[in-house]
Write an enzyme that holds these catalytic residues in place. Structure first.
Site, PDB file in Angstrom:
ATOM      1  N   HIS A   4       0.758  -1.203  -0.012  1.00  0.00           N
ATOM      2  CA  HIS A   4      -0.042  -0.010  -0.001  1.00  0.00           C
ATOM      3  C   HIS A   4       0.903   1.067   0.080  1.00  0.00           C
ATOM      4  O   HIS A   4       0.363   2.302  -0.666  1.00  0.00           O
ATOM      5  CB  HIS A   4      -0.927   0.092   1.320  1.00  0.00           C
ATOM      6  N   GLY A   5       2.146   1.214   0.475  1.00  0.00           N
ATOM      7  CA  GLY A   5       2.664   2.482   0.517  1.00  0.00           C
ATOM      8  C   GLY A   5       3.833   2.119   1.529  1.00  0.00           C
ATOM      9  O   GLY A   5       4.060   1.408   2.537  1.00  0.00           O
TER      10      GLY A   5
END
Length: 458
Positions: free
Chosen positions: A310-311
């Site tokens: 996701h990051g």
């Protein structure tokens, strides 16, 4: 607006006029045009990825030939495939990591997280012998770039649509059925996600130090609904588009906010991503077959990778670790013979309340990338951090402005709306309601402009 009123109708006309044996040409061409309209500078990257992985796939299949009956020859062939797989993983994961880390440029190429995982599922299935390699470049390219699910999933295994890529129906009934499902997704995005998300935006503009504790919880609930209806809406739209074109795409959400545990929540949320990590990470690591300690470590690996997917900022790691801890805690209680809050009606209610209280906290961690601001927000939720110029009645104003939307969202989080949809969709009343919803969405988009899907940035 351009997609709804121009691209999609024009594409469907051309697709319908295309002979059956050439529809993949139209699908691939339309998908590339679709991607180019969104982010032309990364179109070449997408096509290079497709081409490189097509050749990787050709050399991964474990075909047992006569000479391979000799162990020496078989071992030599397996070594070659292991090298090809290592190169394929290095290319795809490395490319994704390059952009996730920011080295590859500002911002992520559209859909790279999703189409990379889809490519990896195909390559790993071929390597394992679960799928035959695809010799047709057109077939594989159509699978990877298919515009209904290219940007935000669902993540489709090649075996799920392999036969449909070769032969599929395209009928007026299928287009109508798909359009109905598409409209439900569009309404989820435009009428629920975008509208209820305004409260979260208002809180950010106000400043976290200046909000009351009740408003902090209400805004967290609003964001929980926003991200759900945004992503769920996209998934419904993708399924509807797939059905229009003759494909059956996998279900991606199943009323996650009706779950009674965090573990169950993520079995219902973004199901195709969870399935991917289960099949290609959790089970190969040993799953739950090698004792509780090993299972906990395997879960840690899965959630750490999910966080990074996701990051790379710290808030995503906090989000992932909170969920891992909750799932481990739930497993521990179950192992001690505790059935969480029990199977009685009060116990089930408490289980749901636990999820509904815990999940918004994790979504706050998911969205607020500035750790100092995250600390302030969590502090306001639990009254640990003192507020500054707090308006005691701000939560009443929020409920006055957004109470109806929050109530509608809460109802839409249950199975009720989709049950009603399935019951009415083929009736005259249902068709009229869906038509009204579609044009209401178009009107809202016209006056408010485009609000991108949240998962386009992952």
């Amino acid at each position: 607006m351009e997609f709804l009123l121009f691209f999609l109708p024009l594409f469907l006309v051309i697709y319908g006029l295309t002979p059956k044996n050439a529809r993949n040409v139209t699908l691939l061409s339309g998908s590339l045009v679709f991607y180019a309209l969104g982010e032309p500078k990364y179109l070449l990257l997408l096509m290079i990825s497709v081409l490189v992985n097509y050749f990787f796939g050709l050399h991964l299949e474990r075909n047992v030939k006569k000479e391979d009956k000799d162990k020496k020859h078989k071992k030599k062939r397996n070594k070659k495939q292991n090298i090809v797989l290592a190169l394929a993983l290095l290319f795809n994961v490395g490319l994704l990591a390059l952009f996730k880390s920011g080295v590859g440029g500002a911002g992520l190429p559209l859909g790279i997280s999703f189409y990379t995982f889809q490519i990896l599922s195909y390559l790993l299935d071929v390597y394992r012998g679960e799928q035959k390699r695809e010799r047709s470049f057109l077939m594989l390219a159509s699978y990877i770039t298919m515009f209904p699910q290219l940007l935000s999933g669902p993540i489709v295994n090649y075996g799920e649509i392999r036969e449909s890529l070769r032969e599929r129906p395209f009928t007026a009934a299928g287009v109508q059925e798909g359009l109905k499902l598409f409209t439900m997704g569009l309404a989820s995005k435009v009428l629920l996600a975008d509208r209820v998300g305004l409260l979260w935006q208002e809180v950010q503009v106000t400043g976290f130090e200046s909000i009351s504790t009740p408003l902090a919880w209400i805004a967290a609930a609003a964001y929980s609904m926003e991200i759900y209806f945004d992503f769920y809406g996209y998934s419904l739209m993708a399924s509807g588009l797939g059905r229009m074109l003759g494909f059956g795409l996998p279900e991606n959400f199943r009323n996650p906010y009706m779950a009674s545990s965090v573990r169950e929540f993520y079995r219902r949320w973004h199901m195709t991503l969870g399935r991917w990590f289960t099949k290609y990470v959790y089970i190969p690591l040993g799953g739950n077959r090698k004792g509780e300690s090993r299972t906990v470590c395997n879960l840690l690996a899965v959630w750490a990778l999910t966080s990074v997917w996701h990051g790379t900022s710290a808030n995503f790691l906090i989000w992932g670790m909170l969920l891992w801890l909750a799932i481990v805690f739930e497993r521990l209680l179950k192992g001690l013979g505790n059935t969480w809050f029990g199977k009685s009606v009060p116990g089930k209610i408490l289980s749901h309340l636990y999820v509904l209280a815990f999940i918004p906290i994790t979504w706050v961690c998911f969205d607020i990338t500035d750790i100092s601001q995250l600390q302030i927000y969590l502090g306001r939720m639990f009254q640990i951090v003192p507020g500054q110029a707090v308006h005691a009645g701000d939560w009443r104003n929020a409920l006055t402005d957004y109470g109806g939307l929050l109530a509608a969202g809460a109802i839409a989080c249950t199975p009720f709306v989709m049950k009603l949809f399935r019951r009415l969709k083929d009736s005259l009343l249902g068709v009229l309601i869906l038509a009204a919803l579609f044009w209401l969405c178009v009107w809202r988009l016209q006056i408010e402009g485009h609000n991108p899907f949240k998962y386009l940035s992952f």
